[in-house]
Design a protein around this motif. Sequence first.
Motif, PDB file in Angstrom:
ATOM      1  N   UNK A 188      34.643  43.084  52.526  1.00 32.05           N
ATOM      2  CA  UNK A 188      34.812  44.444  53.046  1.00 32.05           C
ATOM      3  C   UNK A 188      35.567  45.305  52.030  1.00 32.05           C
ATOM      4  N   UNK A 189      36.544  44.732  51.339  1.00 31.67           N
ATOM      5  CA  UNK A 189      37.214  45.466  50.268  1.00 31.67           C
ATOM      6  C   UNK A 189      36.227  45.861  49.176  1.00 31.67           C
ATOM      7  N   UNK A 190      35.325  44.966  48.850  1.00 30.61           N
ATOM      8  CA  UNK A 190      34.274  45.301  47.878  1.00 30.61           C
ATOM      9  C   UNK A 190      33.438  46.464  48.375  1.00 30.61           C
ATOM     10  N   UNK A 191      33.072  46.435  49.676  1.00 29.80           N
ATOM     11  CA  UNK A 191      32.297  47.526  50.237  1.00 29.80           C
ATOM     12  C   UNK A 191      33.037  48.846  50.213  1.00 29.80           C
ATOM     13  N   UNK A 192      34.344  48.817  50.452  1.00 26.74           N
ATOM     14  CA  UNK A 192      35.134  50.055  50.445  1.00 26.74           C
ATOM     15  C   UNK A 192      35.049  50.781  49.111  1.00 26.74           C
ATOM     16  N   UNK A 193      34.967  50.033  48.026  1.00 31.85           N
ATOM     17  CA  UNK A 193      34.978  50.655  46.702  1.00 31.85           C
ATOM     18  C   UNK A 193      33.815  51.617  46.505  1.00 31.85           C
ATOM     19  N   UNK A 194      32.682  51.334  47.128  1.00 25.94           N
ATOM     20  CA  UNK A 194      31.516  52.202  46.964  1.00 25.94           C
ATOM     21  C   UNK A 194      31.254  53.066  48.192  1.00 25.94           C
ATOM     22  N   UNK A 195      32.144  53.016  49.174  1.00 24.60           N
ATOM     23  CA  UNK A 195      31.907  53.771  50.410  1.00 24.60           C
ATOM     24  C   UNK A 195      31.684  55.258  50.161  1.00 24.60           C
TER      25      UNK A 195
ATOM     26  N   UNK B 192      40.711  42.380  43.728  1.00 26.27           N
ATOM     27  CA  UNK B 192      41.843  41.783  44.439  1.00 26.27           C
ATOM     28  C   UNK B 192      41.598  40.306  44.707  1.00 26.27           C
ATOM     29  N   UNK B 193      42.596  39.461  44.517  1.00 24.74           N
ATOM     30  CA  UNK B 193      42.397  38.023  44.733  1.00 24.74           C
ATOM     31  C   UNK B 193      42.171  37.695  46.204  1.00 24.74           C
ATOM     32  N   UNK B 194      41.451  36.613  46.435  1.00 27.59           N
ATOM     33  CA  UNK B 194      41.202  36.134  47.787  1.00 27.59           C
ATOM     34  C   UNK B 194      42.187  35.005  48.072  1.00 27.59           C
ATOM     35  N   UNK B 195      43.080  35.236  49.008  1.00 30.01           N
ATOM     36  CA  UNK B 195      44.039  34.200  49.397  1.00 30.01           C
ATOM     37  C   UNK B 195      43.399  33.321  50.474  1.00 30.01           C
ATOM     38  N   UNK B 196      42.547  32.406  49.997  1.00 33.58           N
ATOM     39  CA  UNK B 196      41.803  31.541  50.901  1.00 33.58           C
ATOM     40  C   UNK B 196      42.679  30.363  51.294  1.00 33.58           C
ATOM     41  N   UNK B 197      43.639  30.633  52.141  1.00 33.45           N
ATOM     42  CA  UNK B 197      44.584  29.607  52.576  1.00 33.45           C
ATOM     43  C   UNK B 197      44.894  29.812  54.049  1.00 33.45           C
TER      44      UNK B 197
ATOM     45  N   UNK C  88      38.029  35.641  53.141  1.00 30.47           N
ATOM     46  CA  UNK C  88      36.763  35.850  52.442  1.00 30.47           C
ATOM     47  C   UNK C  88      36.039  37.082  52.977  1.00 30.47           C
ATOM     48  N   UNK C  89      35.975  37.232  54.306  1.00 33.36           N
ATOM     49  CA  UNK C  89      35.342  38.417  54.885  1.00 33.36           C
ATOM     50  C   UNK C  89      36.087  39.677  54.472  1.00 33.36           C
ATOM     51  N   UNK C  90      37.420  39.613  54.454  1.00 35.55           N
ATOM     52  CA  UNK C  90      38.204  40.778  54.023  1.00 35.55           C
ATOM     53  C   UNK C  90      37.862  41.168  52.591  1.00 35.55           C
ATOM     54  N   UNK C  91      37.641  40.171  51.731  1.00 37.23           N
ATOM     55  CA  UNK C  91      37.321  40.477  50.338  1.00 37.23           C
ATOM     56  C   UNK C  91      35.959  41.163  50.225  1.00 37.23           C
TER      57      UNK C  91
END
Length: 379
Positions: free
Chosen positions: A246-253, A25-30, A241-244
């Motif tokens: 955590x999303x990465x972590x969710x994939x392997x939860x 998922x893209x990171x909307x760093x704005x 950035x932190x959300x991204x």
Amino acid sequence: MDPQDRHICSHAFEQRQDHHGAVAPPVYQTSIFTFPDLESFSRAQLAERERFIYSRGLNPTVKLLEDKLAALERGQACKAFASGMGAISATLFSLLKHGDHVLRINQTYGPSVELLDHMARYGVSHDGIAGDQQLTDHLRPETRLIYIESPSSLRMELADLEAISAIARKRGILTLIDNTWATPLFQKPLTHGIDMVVHSLSKYIGGHSDVVGGAVIADAKLIDRLFANGHQLLGAALSPHSASLILRGLRTLPVRMAEHQRNALAVARFLADHPQVAAVHHPSLAKGAAADWAARQLHGHSGLLSLALHHPSYSRIANFIDALELMRIGVSWGGYESLALSPMRPDGSGQPLIRLAIGLEHIDDIIDDLERGFAALER
């Protein structure tokens, strides 16, 4: 493990067709989102709970995480925060007012108790009971919130969620549970009648000890109250950035939690049979009513547990922990690495326990490290 949960952790809500087929998922760093004309901007402001205007409110990367967490907990909505305490603070300040009382069940996260102590200056009172105490004996006319940890994060205490929620709803009292120990994979409190679930996303959900975050999941009406007050005005917004991360972590939860469980169950059995251990605190070893609650509420067991030594003292506990080589000394839990600490202090204050966060190393290496600790007690 529920196949639906695996799908939510991996691909749900990702809308890849809108992002050129991107796998991650893209990171909307704005910080801001712009509009083609003033009328579009004005209309967006009128619907700020649903529109992307300023990332302190809504951000697409953070919203994706919120959608996944709400679905995992079988809730209607979620708000993510910059830390677990950000989530807890937003909830307490949004829902409580002068004269209200909070009843805590089981040993609540220490900084949460400190925050409630601080809120006494604003006329909010609180006290606590154990999960096996009679709830109705401790409710007051002014009780507005029951705040539960089950399992708790030191003694892994349990509580009967369905019984608590039934009593609370009859009296118009809201219920909040910290579900960080179990994660949404192993316990879904909303399905047992609890009103709100809070998580430290820094633990198992993030899963790599490299991000701090928090979340609250509830029905849409309650989350709307948090958005308007605790989230927007207190300002503890989770960064994209932190959300991204955590999303990465969710994939392997799901994969990680299965291994945390396997290792922790082996450690719990090893400790329960060890002659130098007086007690082991882990829901898999619960007895009596707590065992019934665990069977009804938990679909698995995470890697956090604690033990008590025979003849505990600060020096014996320090000798045990200092002898460990694989396990490092540190707060928090839920990452790859195994950790150890004790709440006991050199002056003898604090509980004489050793808390172990069992990580993802090979179980033989973990057991060997614990043997080093026990060997140090015999020198």
